[in-house]
Scaffold this motif. Sequence first.
Motif, PDB file in Angstrom:
ATOM      1  N   SER A  21       0.813  -1.221   0.000  1.00  9.42           N
ATOM      2  CA  SER A  21       0.000   0.000   0.000  1.00  9.42           C
ATOM      3  C   SER A  21       0.845   1.270   0.000  1.00  9.42           C
ATOM      4  O   SER A  21       0.451   2.278  -0.568  1.00  9.42           O
ATOM      5  N   HIS A  22       2.014   1.234   0.676  1.00  8.88           N
ATOM      6  CA  HIS A  22       2.899   2.393   0.690  1.00  8.88           C
ATOM      7  C   HIS A  22       4.268   2.001   1.239  1.00  8.88           C
ATOM      8  O   HIS A  22       4.427   0.951   1.839  1.00  8.88           O
ATOM      9  N   HIS A  23       5.232   2.883   1.011  1.00  3.29           N
ATOM     10  CA  HIS A  23       6.584   2.690   1.533  1.00  3.29           C
ATOM     11  C   HIS A  23       6.646   3.289   2.936  1.00  3.29           C
ATOM     12  O   HIS A  23       6.097   4.351   3.192  1.00  3.29           O
ATOM     13  N   ARG A  24       7.342   2.606   3.817  1.00  2.00           N
ATOM     14  CA  ARG A  24       7.585   3.083   5.185  1.00  2.00           C
ATOM     15  C   ARG A  24       9.088   3.290   5.368  1.00  2.00           C
ATOM     16  O   ARG A  24       9.879   2.577   4.759  1.00  2.00           O
ATOM     17  N   PRO A  25       9.476   4.228   6.222  1.00  2.14           N
ATOM     18  CA  PRO A  25      10.914   4.388   6.478  1.00  2.14           C
ATOM     19  C   PRO A  25      11.545   3.061   6.891  1.00  2.14           C
ATOM     20  O   PRO A  25      10.999   2.322   7.709  1.00  2.14           O
ATOM     21  N   GLY A  26      12.671   2.746   6.271  1.00  4.14           N
ATOM     22  CA  GLY A  26      13.379   1.515   6.584  1.00  4.14           C
ATOM     23  C   GLY A  26      12.936   0.303   5.789  1.00  4.14           C
ATOM     24  O   GLY A  26      13.500  -0.776   5.946  1.00  4.14           O
ATOM     25  N   ASP A  27      11.914   0.450   4.916  1.00  5.34           N
ATOM     26  CA  ASP A  27      11.481  -0.679   4.082  1.00  5.34           C
ATOM     27  C   ASP A  27      12.631  -1.148   3.187  1.00  5.34           C
ATOM     28  O   ASP A  27      13.614  -0.444   2.992  1.00  5.34           O
ATOM     29  N   ALA A  28      12.454  -2.318   2.616  1.00  4.66           N
ATOM     30  CA  ALA A  28      13.462  -2.954   1.763  1.00  4.66           C
ATOM     31  C   ALA A  28      13.860  -2.060   0.583  1.00  4.66           C
ATOM     32  O   ALA A  28      13.310  -0.986   0.379  1.00  4.66           O
ATOM     33  N   ALA A  29      14.773  -2.578  -0.194  1.00  4.77           N
ATOM     34  CA  ALA A  29      15.347  -1.853  -1.332  1.00  4.77           C
ATOM     35  C   ALA A  29      14.280  -1.258  -2.252  1.00  4.77           C
ATOM     36  O   ALA A  29      13.189  -1.795  -2.389  1.00  4.77           O
ATOM     37  N   LEU A  30      14.649  -0.166  -2.887  1.00 11.83           N
ATOM     38  CA  LEU A  30      13.751   0.526  -3.802  1.00 11.83           C
ATOM     39  C   LEU A  30      13.946   0.007  -5.221  1.00 11.83           C
ATOM     40  O   LEU A  30      15.024  -0.443  -5.583  1.00 11.83           O
ATOM     41  N   SER A  31      12.895   0.117  -6.011  1.00 17.16           N
ATOM     42  CA  SER A  31      12.960  -0.290  -7.407  1.00 17.16           C
ATOM     43  C   SER A  31      12.531   0.893  -8.268  1.00 17.16           C
ATOM     44  O   SER A  31      11.491   1.494  -8.024  1.00 17.16           O
ATOM     45  N   VAL A  32      13.336   1.215  -9.269  1.00 19.60           N
ATOM     46  CA  VAL A  32      13.059   2.366 -10.123  1.00 19.60           C
ATOM     47  C   VAL A  32      12.936   1.924 -11.577  1.00 19.60           C
ATOM     48  O   VAL A  32      13.622   1.001 -12.018  1.00 19.60           O
ATOM     49  N   ARG A  33      12.036   2.573 -12.305  1.00 20.51           N
ATOM     50  CA  ARG A  33      11.884   2.384 -13.750  1.00 20.51           C
ATOM     51  C   ARG A  33      12.280   3.691 -14.436  1.00 20.51           C
ATOM     52  O   ARG A  33      11.986   4.765 -13.935  1.00 20.51           O
ATOM     53  N   CYS A  34      12.916   3.566 -15.583  1.00 19.89           N
ATOM     54  CA  CYS A  34      13.334   4.755 -16.318  1.00 19.89           C
ATOM     55  C   CYS A  34      12.766   4.719 -17.735  1.00 19.89           C
ATOM     56  O   CYS A  34      12.790   3.679 -18.389  1.00 19.89           O
ATOM     57  N   GLU A  35      12.264   5.867 -18.184  1.00 19.46           N
ATOM     58  CA  GLU A  35      11.827   6.043 -19.572  1.00 19.46           C
ATOM     59  C   GLU A  35      12.692   7.145 -20.170  1.00 19.46           C
ATOM     60  O   GLU A  35      12.956   8.149 -19.518  1.00 19.46           O
ATOM     61  N   TRP A  36      13.124   6.953 -21.404  1.00 19.73           N
ATOM     62  CA  TRP A  36      13.993   7.919 -22.056  1.00 19.73           C
ATOM     63  C   TRP A  36      13.312   8.452 -23.297  1.00 19.73           C
ATOM     64  O   TRP A  36      12.750   7.698 -24.092  1.00 19.73           O
ATOM     65  N   GLU A  37      13.374   9.756 -23.464  1.00 18.95           N
ATOM     66  CA  GLU A  37      12.828  10.417 -24.652  1.00 18.95           C
ATOM     67  C   GLU A  37      13.938  11.289 -25.224  1.00 18.95           C
ATOM     68  O   GLU A  37      14.542  12.090 -24.520  1.00 18.95           O
ATOM     69  N   HIS A  38      14.233  11.079 -26.491  1.00 22.93           N
ATOM     70  CA  HIS A  38      15.301  11.852 -27.120  1.00 22.93           C
ATOM     71  C   HIS A  38      14.799  12.345 -28.471  1.00 22.93           C
ATOM     72  O   HIS A  38      14.462  11.548 -29.335  1.00 22.93           O
ATOM     73  N   ASP A  39      14.739  13.652 -28.614  1.00 27.04           N
ATOM     74  CA  ASP A  39      14.318  14.243 -29.879  1.00 27.04           C
ATOM     75  C   ASP A  39      15.523  14.365 -30.789  1.00 27.04           C
ATOM     76  O   ASP A  39      16.557  14.898 -30.399  1.00 27.04           O
ATOM     77  N   VAL A  40      15.381  13.855 -31.986  1.00 29.35           N
ATOM     78  CA  VAL A  40      16.444  13.976 -32.970  1.00 29.35           C
ATOM     79  C   VAL A  40      15.922  14.835 -34.108  1.00 29.35           C
ATOM     80  O   VAL A  40      14.925  14.497 -34.746  1.00 29.35           O
ATOM     81  N   SER A  41      16.569  15.939 -34.322  1.00 28.85           N
ATOM     82  CA  SER A  41      16.178  16.842 -35.400  1.00 28.85           C
ATOM     83  C   SER A  41      17.237  16.795 -36.489  1.00 28.85           C
ATOM     84  O   SER A  41      18.432  16.747 -36.197  1.00 28.85           O
ATOM     85  N   PHE A  42      16.812  16.802 -37.693  1.00 32.42           N
ATOM     86  CA  PHE A  42      17.763  16.897 -38.783  1.00 32.42           C
ATOM     87  C   PHE A  42      17.123  17.725 -39.894  1.00 32.42           C
ATOM     88  O   PHE A  42      15.918  17.829 -39.998  1.00 32.42           O
ATOM     89  N   ARG A  43      17.968  18.290 -40.691  1.00 28.23           N
ATOM     90  CA  ARG A  43      17.506  19.140 -41.774  1.00 28.23           C
ATOM     91  C   ARG A  43      17.700  18.396 -43.084  1.00 28.23           C
ATOM     92  O   ARG A  43      18.794  17.911 -43.370  1.00 28.23           O
ATOM     93  N   TYR A  44      16.656  18.271 -43.848  1.00 32.27           N
ATOM     94  CA  TYR A  44      16.711  17.623 -45.140  1.00 32.27           C
ATOM     95  C   TYR A  44      16.958  18.707 -46.185  1.00 32.27           C
ATOM     96  O   TYR A  44      16.191  19.666 -46.308  1.00 32.27           O
ATOM     97  N   ALA A  45      18.039  18.526 -46.900  1.00 31.23           N
ATOM     98  CA  ALA A  45      18.368  19.509 -47.946  1.00 31.23           C
ATOM     99  C   ALA A  45      17.935  18.950 -49.307  1.00 31.23           C
ATOM    100  O   ALA A  45      18.398  17.910 -49.728  1.00 31.23           O
ATOM    101  N   ALA A  46      17.006  19.631 -49.918  1.00 33.62           N
ATOM    102  CA  ALA A  46      16.548  19.213 -51.251  1.00 33.62           C
ATOM    103  C   ALA A  46      17.601  19.613 -52.288  1.00 33.62           C
ATOM    104  O   ALA A  46      18.194  20.666 -52.200  1.00 33.62           O
ATOM    105  N   SER A  47      17.817  18.746 -53.261  1.00 32.92           N
ATOM    106  CA  SER A  47      18.809  19.066 -54.275  1.00 32.92           C
ATOM    107  C   SER A  47      18.186  19.675 -55.488  1.00 32.92           C
ATOM    108  O   SER A  47      17.076  19.629 -55.791  1.00 32.92           O
TER     109      SER A  47
END
Length: 146
Positions: A120-146
């Motif tokens: 139901s909740h974490h209490r001080p001194g409870d066992a190890a923590l578990s973390v999840r990570c999400e990554w978002e990376h914007d990649v921009s590039f310029r398209y040069a028309a010939s």
Amino acid sequence: MDQESIVYGVIRDVPSSSSHELARFRLTNCNAILELGEVDMQPALLTSMFSLPSDELLSGTYQTQVIHFAASYKAVEYEWERWMSKFELLLTQMYWVSATVHLETELNGKHTFNWDATGSHHRPGDAALSVRCEWEHDVSFRYAAS
């Protein structure tokens, strides 16, 4: 100009129908944050980064107190493991249901880290923590028309 990193997030405390229990949970959480102080080695995790809303319904606390925090750093991603260790040490001293940290970097994109209490909740001194990570990376590039 140096690389700037922005760190912000929330810690959701534990809703309770017992006013005595609720007061104990919130006092414990407040004390843990106050014990951080205003002096810390880099990357700093300081009391002034956190905001504890009051218990008043009209002040933004309905059933759950939402503890929010934010800071700006010089390239904190290079010391991220140390920052995360400090933050998780804080979480081990608190009562909470979930915690979320957003890390926005100029070179490495955006990362979101989530902790959810087991049970139901974490209490001080409870066992190890578990973390999840999400990554978002914007990649921009310029398209040069010939």
